[in-house]
Enzyme design. Sequence first.
Site, PDB file in Angstrom:
ATOM      1  N   ALA A 147       6.307   3.948  -5.116  1.00 43.74           N
ATOM      2  CA  ALA A 147       5.338   3.261  -4.272  1.00 43.74           C
ATOM      3  C   ALA A 147       3.931   3.343  -4.875  1.00 43.74           C
ATOM      4  O   ALA A 147       3.713   3.972  -5.913  1.00 43.74           O
ATOM      5  CB  ALA A 147       5.367   3.865  -2.871  1.00 43.74           C
ATOM      6  N   HIS A 148       2.986   2.733  -4.166  1.00 45.27           N
ATOM      7  CA  HIS A 148       1.631   2.627  -4.716  1.00 45.27           C
ATOM      8  C   HIS A 148       0.971   4.000  -4.896  1.00 45.27           C
ATOM      9  O   HIS A 148       1.157   4.924  -4.118  1.00 45.27           O
ATOM     10  CB  HIS A 148       0.741   1.719  -3.856  1.00 45.27           C
ATOM     11  N   ASN A 149       0.232   4.095  -5.989  1.00 47.84           N
ATOM     12  CA  ASN A 149      -0.562   5.276  -6.332  1.00 47.84           C
ATOM     13  C   ASN A 149       0.250   6.526  -6.638  1.00 47.84           C
ATOM     14  O   ASN A 149      -0.288   7.638  -6.681  1.00 47.84           O
ATOM     15  CB  ASN A 149      -1.570   5.589  -5.221  1.00 47.84           C
ATOM     16  N   SER A 195       1.366   7.734  -3.164  1.00 48.24           N
ATOM     17  CA  SER A 195       0.342   8.734  -3.484  1.00 48.24           C
ATOM     18  C   SER A 195       0.896  10.113  -3.805  1.00 48.24           C
ATOM     19  O   SER A 195       0.141  11.087  -3.850  1.00 48.24           O
ATOM     20  CB  SER A 195      -0.685   8.844  -2.347  1.00 48.24           C
TER      21      SER A 195
END
Length: 340
Positions: free
Chosen positions: A235-237, A255
């Site tokens: 997922a993002h980051n 994250s």
Amino acid sequence: MKKKLSEIAHLVNGILLGDGDIEISGVTNIEDAGATDIAFAVPPHLDKAALSDAAAVIIPNSITDFAKPAIMVENPRVAFTELLKVFTPTILVEPGVHPTAVIGKEVTLGKNSAIMAYAVIADHVKIGDNVVVYPHSYIGVESTIGNDSIIYPNVTVREYCQIGNRAILQSGAVIGSDGFGFITVGGRHQKVPQVGNVIIEDDVEVGANVTIDRATTGSTIVKRGTKIDNLVHLAHNVVVGEDCFLVAQTGIAGSTKIGNHVTFAGQTGCAGHITIGDNCVFAARSAPISDVPEGSFLAGFPAKPHKEWLRGEAGINKIPDLIKKIRDLEKRLNSLETNK
């Protein structure tokens, strides 16, 4: 291709056991090996290899006596890999741009690179030397592809993403898709723009149909040497350290920061916004939901130390017998009360 066993021993820096004049024409596994093939074996598969149809076997150099012709090496897996390269050379792709490929404005193409049929290279993309972009792949605006990288068919690299040197993106991989970012206002979900990118460092391999989301802001990063199996989602980051293994169907929520040399076995599900130290191992279907110190070996949901998880599983297996004993005791108690 045919080579004598003595030649193969020289190629892998091994010590020959038995007839060096045997001709080898193939390299394969123990089960499929035929009368002209060579396979490799390590404990506990040595007996199986000795009984196989293989003409010869690559074995550890700690084994000095074997039932059929063999080559002793320090690491049979490494030797086997080298022979696969010799007997099955990489398919050569003609450099150049296919007439059906679409090349955007101000694209930089490195030396000896190949852009194959129906590939689309958007504006301001930089492609390094010796890169192969297979058919129907898309490289987004201002993305970069490092030297000697291979982009297999139907790969998408979205805008502004960076792919390092010697990277391999297997078919269907999507690099830089939007992260799953929404805010809910008045019961309605509103999209949060995902304006970051993805950075894939050198020597990373990304499996088929892997999805790596772009960062909301900043970068989602996969560091040098990490290998990602098919059907993994980042997922993002997320930041993945160096030389990690992520096995099929693993999902890492947003994250999360992962150290170096971490292994996620199949179907591991990792919570978001946690930190995982170096050299951790997660057993299949485990689920870390909080920070994990370096060197941990965890299993289960929620993930706990592997030995503790094993004790718990052993206890669960005893529950059916305990239930049976309780029912028997209930029957005996009822019988005693009835006969008072």
